[in-house]
Motif scaffolding. Structure first.
Motif, short mmCIF file in Angstrom:
data_model
loop_
_atom_site.label_atom_id
_atom_site.label_comp_id
_atom_site.label_asym_id
_atom_site.label_seq_id
_atom_site.Cartn_x
_atom_site.Cartn_y
_atom_site.Cartn_z
N GLY A 227 52.90 41.66 36.78
CA GLY A 227 53.56 40.54 37.44
C GLY A 227 53.11 39.20 36.91
N ALA A 228 51.82 39.08 36.60
CA ALA A 228 51.32 37.83 36.02
C ALA A 228 51.96 37.56 34.66
N LEU A 229 52.17 38.63 33.87
CA LEU A 229 52.93 38.47 32.62
C LEU A 229 54.33 37.96 32.91
N ALA A 230 54.97 38.55 33.92
CA ALA A 230 56.33 38.14 34.24
C ALA A 230 56.38 36.69 34.73
N LEU A 231 55.32 36.20 35.37
CA LEU A 231 55.30 34.80 35.79
C LEU A 231 55.46 33.86 34.59
N ASN B 161 67.53 50.72 59.72
CA ASN B 161 68.41 50.59 58.56
C ASN B 161 68.45 51.89 57.76
N ARG B 162 69.43 51.98 56.87
CA ARG B 162 69.51 53.15 56.00
C ARG B 162 68.20 53.31 55.23
N MET B 163 67.73 54.53 55.15
CA MET B 163 66.44 54.82 54.51
C MET B 163 66.50 54.46 53.03
N PRO B 164 65.55 53.65 52.55
CA PRO B 164 65.46 53.40 51.12
C PRO B 164 64.68 54.51 50.43
N SER B 165 64.65 54.47 49.12
CA SER B 165 63.71 55.30 48.37
C SER B 165 62.32 54.70 48.54
N ILE B 166 61.32 55.54 48.85
CA ILE B 166 59.95 55.08 49.03
C ILE B 166 59.07 55.90 48.10
N THR B 167 58.33 55.22 47.24
CA THR B 167 57.57 55.93 46.21
C THR B 167 56.32 55.14 45.83
N ILE B 168 55.43 55.78 45.13
CA ILE B 168 54.26 55.11 44.55
C ILE B 168 54.70 54.37 43.29
N THR B 169 54.19 53.15 43.10
CA THR B 169 54.58 52.38 41.92
C THR B 169 54.18 53.07 40.62
N PRO B 170 55.06 53.07 39.62
CA PRO B 170 54.67 53.62 38.32
C PRO B 170 53.72 52.71 37.53
N LEU B 171 53.56 51.47 37.98
CA LEU B 171 52.69 50.52 37.27
C LEU B 171 51.23 50.64 37.67
N GLY B 172 50.95 51.49 38.65
CA GLY B 172 49.57 51.78 39.01
C GLY B 172 48.79 50.55 39.41
N ASP B 173 47.51 50.54 39.07
CA ASP B 173 46.66 49.43 39.47
C ASP B 173 46.78 48.22 38.55
N GLU B 174 47.71 48.29 37.60
CA GLU B 174 47.96 47.14 36.72
C GLU B 174 49.19 46.34 37.15
N ASP C 164 44.49 39.06 37.79
CA ASP C 164 44.69 39.68 39.10
C ASP C 164 43.43 39.39 39.90
N VAL C 165 43.54 38.50 40.89
CA VAL C 165 42.39 38.06 41.66
C VAL C 165 42.44 38.71 43.03
N GLY C 166 41.51 39.61 43.28
CA GLY C 166 41.44 40.28 44.57
C GLY C 166 40.14 39.98 45.27
N ALA C 167 40.03 40.44 46.49
CA ALA C 167 38.81 40.21 47.26
C ALA C 167 37.65 41.02 46.73
N THR C 168 37.95 42.13 46.04
CA THR C 168 36.90 43.01 45.54
C THR C 168 36.69 42.87 44.04
N LYS C 169 37.77 42.78 43.28
CA LYS C 169 37.71 42.73 41.82
C LYS C 169 38.55 41.58 41.29
N VAL C 170 38.13 41.05 40.15
CA VAL C 170 38.94 40.14 39.35
C VAL C 170 39.17 40.80 38.00
N ARG C 171 40.43 40.88 37.61
CA ARG C 171 40.76 41.44 36.30
C ARG C 171 41.59 40.43 35.54
N PHE D 125 49.24 45.10 26.99
CA PHE D 125 47.95 44.44 27.18
C PHE D 125 47.11 44.60 25.92
N VAL D 126 46.69 43.47 25.36
CA VAL D 126 45.87 43.50 24.15
C VAL D 126 44.43 43.85 24.51
N VAL D 127 43.93 43.25 25.58
CA VAL D 127 42.58 43.53 26.05
C VAL D 127 42.52 43.22 27.54
#
Length: 325
Positions: A314-318, A296-309, A8-15, A25-27
């Motif tokens: 997604g990279a795993l899914a790639l 449009n019809r209102m969707p469900s809007i929520t915080i992701t359950p996957l958090g900051d990972e 996960d490559v961001g402007a602030t952190k790389v993980r 995640f193993v490590v």
């Protein structure tokens, strides 16, 4: 069991991490993003961090099925190109140096496309083909599935929703150099300037005279002031900070309503440091105003359950659920 090297490559952190096809995640290894203004600094950092993750995980390189990387964009031809939030503003090669170093097929996608791909396969979106993920962090970005298809565009940048226009007057300049963009007002990098702008407007309009606008303006204009400080002040009940957060909530309601008008999702999930660290202060004011703008019809809007990972998922899914193009 399959293994992947992921980042996960961001402007602030790389993980980076070693992960499995089962979404484990193993490590994990995290560092501040290399701020050197030269094109190969980031790929060198990724190589070093990948080797460190392999060493700490005990997984041999031969057992790795592929490498998945989600990165802040824009992206083109396996490179980050002209990112407003990266130290180097030119072309930053990623895929070629990484695949050459490790001898593994390497996928690179926009971080928000990667995140929504992770949400679809490992998170809240497993049961829907119409899904949008929005990150509220250093910048604002998004990824979208429509009718089960991930929207990519010619360069993989189809859902750069942080650059939706929410202010046609263009009072504030985005990091990309254009005016009036959502990211210019509501992203972590730009909230201090946004706060200064709205306080100035309130003072000109003569509203909120019972509040110490001058005092908070002095605070906002301190170079060390950050979006984190604004939200901490709001949590502590500071009345000016709460007014600013409310104003940002209205702008976020406009932005999300535009997104829903474009992609008509059943589900919108929100992530990024601002959303994850301040869920009520992000969601509550936004939801108070969203009916004023929603077509449009209102969707469900929520915080992701996957958090900051979420980008790591997604990279795993790639690697294990490759995107259909």
């Amino acid at each position: 069991m399959g293994y992947a090297l992921i980042a996960d490559v961001g402007a602030t952190k790389v993980r980076v991490a070693v992960g499995t096809d089962e979404g484990k995640f193993v490590v994990k290894v995290e560092e501040d993003t290399d701020k050197a203004d030269e094109p190969m600094a980031l790929s060198r950092q990724l190589k070093r961090m990948f080797y460190k993750a392999l060493e700490e995980s005990g997984v041999e390189l031969e057992a790795i099925d592929g490498i998945g990387i989600g990165s802040a964009g824009p992206l083109k031809d396996g490179c980050i190109v002209g990112s407003p939030n990266m130290a180097h503003k030119g072309r930053i090669p990623i895929v070629d140096p990484i695949s050459s170093e490790f001898g593994k097929r390497t996928w690179l996608e926009n971080d928000c496309n990667t995140a929504v791909h992770g949400e679809r396969h490992y998170g809240a979106g497993r049961d829907t083909g119409n899904l949008v993920y929005i990150t509220f962090s250093t910048g604002i970005g998004g990824g979208a599935y429509v009718d089960g298809h991930l929207l990519l565009g010619k360069d993989g940048n189809a859902v750069e929703i942080g650059h939706i226009i929410i202010d046609f007057e263009g009072n504030l300049v985005c990091g990309c150099g254009r005016r009036g963009h959502w990211e210019a007002y509501c992203s972590g990098n730009n909230i201090p300037r946004s706060a200064s702008f709205v306080i100035s407007r309130w003072m000109e309009e003569g509203v909120f005279k019972d509040l110490d606008l001058n005092g908070y303006m002095a605070k906002v204009r301190n170079p060390s002031f950050s979006s984190r400080e604004l939200y901490e002040d709001a949590k502590a009940g500071d009345p000016v900070a709460l007014k600013i957060v409310e104003w940002i909530g209205r702008l976020n309601a406009i932005g999300i309503s535009n997104v829903v008008s474009c992609y008509d999702p059943d589900l919108v999930t929100c992530g990024g440091s601002i959303a994850l660290n301040n869920p009520e202060l992000l969601m509550d004011p936004m939801m108070r105003y969203i009916d004023e703008y929603m077509f449009n019809r209102m969707p469900s809007i929520t915080i992701t359950p996957l958090g900051d990972e979420i980008v790591l998922y997604g990279a795993l899914a790639l690697v294990f659920h490759p995107i259909r193009r």
